[in-house]
Design a protein around this motif. Structure first.
Motif, PDB file in Angstrom:
ATOM      1  N   LEU A  20     -35.910 -49.595  74.819  1.00 11.53           N
ATOM      2  CA  LEU A  20     -36.674 -48.597  75.568  1.00 11.53           C
ATOM      3  C   LEU A  20     -37.919 -49.207  76.211  1.00 11.53           C
ATOM      4  CD1 LEU A  20     -36.808 -45.567  76.325  1.00 11.53           C
ATOM      5  CD2 LEU A  20     -38.342 -45.294  74.385  1.00 11.53           C
ATOM      6  N   LEU A  21     -38.631 -50.048  75.458  1.00  9.93           N
ATOM      7  CA  LEU A  21     -39.822 -50.704  76.010  1.00  9.93           C
ATOM      8  C   LEU A  21     -39.449 -51.544  77.227  1.00  9.93           C
ATOM      9  CD1 LEU A  21     -41.582 -51.711  72.678  1.00  9.93           C
ATOM     10  CD2 LEU A  21     -42.543 -50.198  74.422  1.00  9.93           C
ATOM     11  N   ASP A  22     -38.325 -52.230  77.144  1.00  7.65           N
ATOM     12  CA  ASP A  22     -37.884 -53.046  78.285  1.00  7.65           C
ATOM     13  C   ASP A  22     -37.545 -52.166  79.487  1.00  7.65           C
ATOM     14  OD1 ASP A  22     -38.250 -55.363  76.913  1.00  7.65           O
ATOM     15  OD2 ASP A  22     -36.144 -55.666  76.424  1.00  7.65           O
TER      16      ASP A  22
ATOM     17  N   GLY B 277     -44.276 -36.681  77.192  1.00  8.55           N
ATOM     18  CA  GLY B 277     -43.198 -37.279  76.402  1.00  8.55           C
ATOM     19  C   GLY B 277     -42.005 -36.373  76.174  1.00  8.55           C
ATOM     20  N   LEU B 278     -41.144 -36.850  75.323  1.00  8.02           N
ATOM     21  CA  LEU B 278     -39.900 -36.156  74.981  1.00  8.02           C
ATOM     22  C   LEU B 278     -40.229 -34.798  74.372  1.00  8.02           C
ATOM     23  CD1 LEU B 278     -36.817 -36.292  74.577  1.00  8.02           C
ATOM     24  CD2 LEU B 278     -37.224 -37.621  72.508  1.00  8.02           C
TER      25      LEU B 278
ATOM     26  N   ALA C 266     -45.181 -39.581  72.460  1.00  7.44           N
ATOM     27  CA  ALA C 266     -45.548 -38.180  72.693  1.00  7.44           C
ATOM     28  C   ALA C 266     -46.730 -37.790  71.798  1.00  7.44           C
ATOM     29  CB  ALA C 266     -44.350 -37.276  72.426  1.00  7.44           C
TER      30      ALA C 266
ATOM     31  N   TYR D 189     -39.065 -55.373  66.396  1.00  9.03           N
ATOM     32  CA  TYR D 189     -39.073 -54.291  67.380  1.00  9.03           C
ATOM     33  C   TYR D 189     -37.667 -53.726  67.570  1.00  9.03           C
ATOM     34  CZ  TYR D 189     -43.886 -55.342  68.883  1.00  9.03           C
ATOM     35  OH  TYR D 189     -45.239 -55.513  68.936  1.00  9.03           O
ATOM     36  N   SER D 190     -36.674 -54.615  67.482  1.00  6.68           N
ATOM     37  CA  SER D 190     -35.292 -54.169  67.709  1.00  6.68           C
ATOM     38  C   SER D 190     -34.783 -53.292  66.572  1.00  6.68           C
ATOM     39  CB  SER D 190     -34.377 -55.379  67.878  1.00  6.68           C
ATOM     40  OG  SER D 190     -34.440 -56.186  66.724  1.00  6.68           O
TER      41      SER D 190
ATOM     42  N   TYR E 105     -29.949 -40.975  70.570  1.00  4.80           N
ATOM     43  CA  TYR E 105     -31.242 -41.602  70.863  1.00  4.80           C
ATOM     44  C   TYR E 105     -31.668 -42.523  69.709  1.00  4.80           C
ATOM     45  CZ  TYR E 105     -32.138 -38.538  74.914  1.00  4.80           C
ATOM     46  OH  TYR E 105     -32.090 -37.907  76.122  1.00  4.80           O
ATOM     47  N   SER E 106     -31.327 -42.108  68.499  1.00  2.00           N
ATOM     48  CA  SER E 106     -31.744 -42.886  67.319  1.00  2.00           C
ATOM     49  C   SER E 106     -30.989 -44.207  67.218  1.00  2.00           C
ATOM     50  CB  SER E 106     -31.535 -42.068  66.053  1.00  2.00           C
ATOM     51  OG  SER E 106     -30.166 -41.718  65.928  1.00  2.00           O
TER      52      SER E 106
ATOM     53  N   PHE F   5     -38.051 -33.921  79.207  1.00  2.53           N
ATOM     54  CA  PHE F   5     -39.362 -34.569  79.120  1.00  2.53           C
ATOM     55  C   PHE F   5     -40.398 -33.598  79.689  1.00  2.53           C
ATOM     56  CE2 PHE F   5     -39.340 -39.149  77.929  1.00  2.53           C
ATOM     57  CZ  PHE F   5     -38.067 -39.142  77.395  1.00  2.53           C
TER      58      PHE F   5
ATOM     59  N   TRP G 219     -30.430 -46.171  69.965  1.00  2.00           N
ATOM     60  CA  TRP G 219     -31.047 -47.113  70.901  1.00  2.00           C
ATOM     61  C   TRP G 219     -32.269 -47.698  70.195  1.00  2.00           C
ATOM     62  CZ3 TRP G 219     -28.979 -48.347  75.606  1.00  2.00           C
ATOM     63  CH2 TRP G 219     -28.006 -47.491  76.129  1.00  2.00           C
ATOM     64  N   THR G 220     -32.586 -48.946  70.497  1.00  2.52           N
ATOM     65  CA  THR G 220     -33.753 -49.532  69.833  1.00  2.52           C
ATOM     66  C   THR G 220     -35.007 -49.333  70.679  1.00  2.52           C
ATOM     67  OG1 THR G 220     -33.696 -51.725  70.831  1.00  2.52           O
ATOM     68  CG2 THR G 220     -32.275 -51.367  68.902  1.00  2.52           C
ATOM     69  N   ALA G 221     -36.113 -49.356  69.966  1.00  2.00           N
ATOM     70  CA  ALA G 221     -37.410 -49.254  70.637  1.00  2.00           C
ATOM     71  C   ALA G 221     -37.585 -50.389  71.643  1.00  2.00           C
ATOM     72  CB  ALA G 221     -38.519 -49.293  69.601  1.00  2.00           C
ATOM     73  N   GLU G 222     -37.075 -51.556  71.302  1.00  2.00           N
ATOM     74  CA  GLU G 222     -37.234 -52.701  72.203  1.00  2.00           C
ATOM     75  C   GLU G 222     -36.484 -52.461  73.515  1.00  2.00           C
ATOM     76  OE1 GLU G 222     -35.917 -56.325  70.437  1.00  2.00           O
ATOM     77  OE2 GLU G 222     -37.484 -57.464  71.464  1.00  2.00           O
TER      78      GLU G 222
ATOM     79  N   TRP H  25     -36.739 -50.838  65.195  1.00  2.00           N
ATOM     80  CA  TRP H  25     -37.272 -49.480  65.395  1.00  2.00           C
ATOM     81  C   TRP H  25     -36.367 -48.786  66.406  1.00  2.00           C
ATOM     82  CZ3 TRP H  25     -41.346 -47.541  62.639  1.00  2.00           C
ATOM     83  CH2 TRP H  25     -42.162 -48.454  61.979  1.00  2.00           C
ATOM     84  N   THR H  26     -36.211 -47.485  66.265  1.00  2.00           N
ATOM     85  CA  THR H  26     -35.343 -46.797  67.223  1.00  2.00           C
ATOM     86  C   THR H  26     -36.159 -46.276  68.402  1.00  2.00           C
ATOM     87  OG1 THR H  26     -35.541 -44.552  66.367  1.00  2.00           O
ATOM     88  CG2 THR H  26     -33.905 -45.974  65.308  1.00  2.00           C
ATOM     89  N   ALA H  27     -35.443 -46.103  69.489  1.00  2.00           N
ATOM     90  CA  ALA H  27     -36.055 -45.543  70.701  1.00  2.00           C
ATOM     91  C   ALA H  27     -36.616 -44.156  70.414  1.00  2.00           C
ATOM     92  CB  ALA H  27     -35.015 -45.483  71.812  1.00  2.00           C
ATOM     93  N   GLU H  28     -35.914 -43.401  69.582  1.00  2.00           N
ATOM     94  CA  GLU H  28     -36.372 -42.050  69.273  1.00  2.00           C
ATOM     95  C   GLU H  28     -37.718 -42.086  68.534  1.00  2.00           C
ATOM     96  OE1 GLU H  28     -33.565 -39.843  66.961  1.00  2.00           O
ATOM     97  OE2 GLU H  28     -34.097 -37.986  68.004  1.00  2.00           O
TER      98      GLU H  28
ATOM     99  N   LEU I 277     -39.933 -44.378  68.850  1.00  2.00           N
ATOM    100  CA  LEU I 277     -40.944 -44.760  69.833  1.00  2.00           C
ATOM    101  C   LEU I 277     -41.295 -43.588  70.753  1.00  2.00           C
ATOM    102  CD1 LEU I 277     -42.665 -47.124  70.904  1.00  2.00           C
ATOM    103  CD2 LEU I 277     -40.876 -47.501  72.597  1.00  2.00           C
TER     104      LEU I 277
ATOM    105  N   LYS J 212     -35.088 -32.090  72.440  1.00  2.00           N
ATOM    106  CA  LYS J 212     -34.117 -33.142  72.106  1.00  2.00           C
ATOM    107  C   LYS J 212     -32.717 -32.564  71.916  1.00  2.00           C
ATOM    108  CE  LYS J 212     -37.690 -35.254  69.285  1.00  2.00           C
ATOM    109  NZ  LYS J 212     -38.049 -35.790  67.964  1.00  2.00           N
TER     110      LYS J 212
ATOM    111  N   PHE K  37     -45.867 -49.216  66.891  1.00  2.00           N
ATOM    112  CA  PHE K  37     -45.164 -48.303  65.985  1.00  2.00           C
ATOM    113  C   PHE K  37     -46.046 -47.580  64.975  1.00  2.00           C
ATOM    114  CE2 PHE K  37     -42.254 -51.619  67.482  1.00  2.00           C
ATOM    115  CZ  PHE K  37     -41.478 -50.805  68.289  1.00  2.00           C
TER     116      PHE K  37
ATOM    117  N   PHE L 293     -32.236 -43.943  78.968  1.00  2.00           N
ATOM    118  CA  PHE L 293     -31.710 -45.283  78.667  1.00  2.00           C
ATOM    119  C   PHE L 293     -30.969 -45.965  79.810  1.00  2.00           C
ATOM    120  CE2 PHE L 293     -32.128 -42.853  74.716  1.00  2.00           C
ATOM    121  CZ  PHE L 293     -33.197 -43.573  74.205  1.00  2.00           C
TER     122      PHE L 293
END
Lengths: 495, 495
Positions: A20-22, A91-92, B25, B12-13, A12-13, A77, A15-18, B15-18, B20, A95, B67, A67
């Protein structure tokens, strides 16, 4: 996008936040997205987990791969609700972050112990040779929703089962804890339900397999779930590969149940007069149903609406699947009834009585635009036949077609072959149930964009299914060659 | 966590999905989280942007740094609603992803053009010397919510303003487009509103500053917003650093308005008889209000409940701020009225009439547990005085205290000093408004966990504020030294 193993098990770490947001935005914007059912915030949702009542609220978790529409690295979740209808995304929660669940925090259950919610679930680990190791893990959630995992797995896999040993349900009975766990026998490679006993949740004794049928239960049983319904023990389970001569089913994998007379925990015996398991749902897409006994004395169930190894059209939108609504369980005359919970009625807006006409021409439009989120109750008299269409276009060449007869050879058939984007055609595009001859037929249909749930004859049968129709197809109509007597009401459903 | 510049402007890219998922949460689980107001999914929310009606729904965006509770790299998040009360999260919409908005997609507005929603906003760019460059950017959103940015900025910053030139509002009037933009004059370093005109949204003409006051409007005007309310032009704006001798205010930065007689666009003149700007809200935390004229003829406003440069207690939970409810605007007797929209009443559950007692002892408990999400309507007779307490503990030593008099020297004071976690004490812990002498007082109070919105005398005044009380403090009480006549109703508010 091809879901390589590497991609599915990317941490999970990584993957990027971006991204996930998308994905979250994509899931939200979909034309097929649900409005009053639990849906994934992003990616894939599967089994309900940890369905329970804790801290003054109903708690529900679900298996998630956030993802994409793939069975990748799974987590839990979390959702909470006061009324089993309005759910809050928490939320999560669990994990995949220890060596015991590094390749997935798989399905499990929850049980209130003291002022904590105890979670018991399967940790999936793959070693350097990509061999699967399965662990039954414990974790405690406090009232602030902080989760602490036990340091060591609770139950070691016994030698008599393969690595397909998962989905523990933790039960307390007469001051003892029991865990029932889906299993595959190592020698016969057949589906089993393992039973374990513990006084303290630390030391566990293997009581062997639960004896509940003389038939072979396929090659693997997933998601075994024991619940007491009107004081009757009911065993819900998913016997993958069940011989269709035992109980017929059309879906790739069945979700079935057996009514018992008594559950003798210490003898690992589920005493039943029922010869064969029955289908829990007669539609296309129900799996992994989880039920629990709530403090108010009721038994509630919720199902994953989705199936393993089936592709759904929203895969292309990078999200997949949803939860059924919560169903209240009852046993009447040897049959399990599933009914909407009372709070579902709180979503009803703008009730519209539907017009009755004695003689129909080709068809009668009940509503030209029934919307994409509604409840429809229909009460059809005995000795009638006809068709109900919904999510239909104007001339009814596209739509879901429900054919029914309440005559001598009474039946109801759902046909989704003309509904929209075709999928899973391999397992048939119709589902039929037999009805009692010459009886009234009541249908309580819930439509939510791409999900239909039908409660037939007050929940004696349920038929749950997905469909993917053009969003302008919102016509509701009824057709019959002759006289057709019915009454009905349509409500917009809004959360 | 220290919010270094590097961290605030991390892409944003990166930051990690985790991270976020954890932030989402955390925001959801907070005791202070709102239940029927727009709140950030994670991190910080500030200005409302692009408030509009498009594609059959109300559209709203907000400034977001997902974030953490910091003013970092900003984007626009998107919401849609059918009724201005139930909002659907549509996710990240305008990203800071071009060279013109690399350091923030800042505030702006939306205007329906053809079958697209045209967004106009400020791009913030920092060069290698960390010098700020400001661009007014256009983007088009289609009916599937896909956003395409124009390749080049629409309006170049003129030399007569500094780089503090932002928050464009796009308006159409008599077949011409106008943009009003918050500005700081380069020479005098005073707050201004710039006006530009265009026929085609391509070629823009600088019409200079809008003439609306003889006073100096502080050092910078943010979020200028022109809206027609009951056909009267109303200018809403945030004059940072306004001299308190012009119009007094207590918040760090004010959000003010002026009622006009006429807006002469081509002369850049806002003709008004109002000598001084007035506070839009008399509470503690309203800023950056954005209003627009909806196709139904109404003017709707929504405010950021939060202030620049103020720390809030939830910063420690890595999220901050919320939106006000949507307010319908009217002008009556030279004053701007703000009222709840009708659909707010759809959230009311379990109306409870509140008991009236002629003589109060020390205090009267109206409700021992009023919940954390409710509406309270009180109608207090003339020539009374007393105190209303909410979010209070049992002996009223903690809580929000509203003191009021409807006698000769009529007033209403909100005191949040004893409410819970102290914050922004520097700008005072009370806010007072004067009321008309010897008149009835009506209060419509909306409470949502950590937000209070009071509509006083049908919206002639509003007082909006945050507070952070222990969650067990849910008592609602009233006190008076003498006789107190009032009627009231309490409703649980549930979405």
């Amino acid at each position: 996008m091809e879901w390589t193993t590497e991609k599915r098990y990317k941490k999970y770490s990584e993957w990027t936040a971006e991204e996930l947001l998308d994905l979250q935005a994509q899931a939200t914007k979909s034309d097929y997205q649900l409005s009053y059912h639990v849906r994934p915030q992003s990616g894939l949702l599967n089994d309900p987990n940890g369905f329970s009542y804790f801290n003054g609220e109903y708690n529900l978790f679900y298996q998630a791969f956030p993802f994409g529409a793939a069975h990748g690295l799974k987590s839990w979740f979390h959702l909470t609700s006061k009324d089993l209808v309005h759910w809050k995304n928490m939320g999560l929660a669990v994990k995949p972050d220890t060596k015991f669940d590094s390749h997935g925090a798989y399905s499990g259950s929850a049980h209130v112990i003291g002022d904590e919610l105890f979670l018991m679930y399967t940790g999936n680990h793959r070693d350097e040779n990509w061999e699967r190791h399965t662990y039954q893990i414990g974790a405690k959630m406090d009232k602030n929703y902080n989760i602490t995992k036990l340091e060591k797995p609770m139950i070691e896999k016994p030698d008599h089962v393969t690595e397909h040993f998962r989905d523990p349900q933790l039960i307390k009975f007469n001051d003892m804890y029991y865990a029932i766990i889906g299993a595959q026998d190592a020698k016969t490679k057949t589906g089993k339900i393992s039973l374990f006993r513990s006084k303290d949740l630390k030391k566990w004794q293997d009581l062997g397999y639960v004896d509940f049928s003389n038939d072979e239960m396929g090659y693997m049983i997933e998601c075994p779930n024991l619940v007491f319904v009107d004081e009757i023990p009911v065993l819900i389970f998913c016997p993958q590969g069940l011989d269709k001569n035992i109980t017929n089913y059309q879906n790739i994998y069945p979700n079935m149940y057996m009514l018992g007379e008594q559950m003798r925990f210490n003898k690992a015996k589920f005493i039943t007069n029922q010869e064969k398991p029955l289908n829990l749902d007669d539609g296309f897409d129900v799996y992994a149903t989880q039920a629990f006994n709530a403090p108010n004395g009721k038994a509630y169930a919720i199902s994953w609406v989705g199936l393993p190894d089936i592709s759904y059209p929203t895969d292309a939108e990078n999200w997949a699947n949803c939860m059924s609504q919560v169903k209240e369980l009852h046993v009447k005359e040897g049959v399990l009834y599933q009914q909407p919970v009372p709070a579902m009625a709180s979503l009803r807006k703008n009730g519209t009585p539907l017009r009755v006409e004695k003689t129909l021409d080709t068809h009668q439009t009940l509503m030209q635009d029934a919307s994409q989120n509604y409840e429809l109750k229909l009460d059809i008299e005995a000795n009638q036949e006809g068709e109900l269409y919904f999510a239909a276009n104007n001339n009814l060449s596209a739509g879901i077609k429900i054919s029914f007869s309440t005559k001598d050879d009474a039946y109801l058939t759902v046909n989704r072959s003309q509904a929209g984007i075709a999928f899973d055609q391999e397992h048939g595009e119709t589902r039929t149930i037999k009805l009692d001859a010459n009886q009234r037929l009541s249908i309580d249909l819930f439509v939510d964009h791409s999900l239909a749930e039908m409660f037939i004859n007050n929940g004696k049968n349920t038929m749950t299914f997905r469909y993917f129709a053009p969003k302008e197809n919102t016509k509701l109509a009824i057709a019959s060659d002759g006289e057709l007597n019915f009454t009905g009401t349509h409500w917009i459903m809004e959360k």
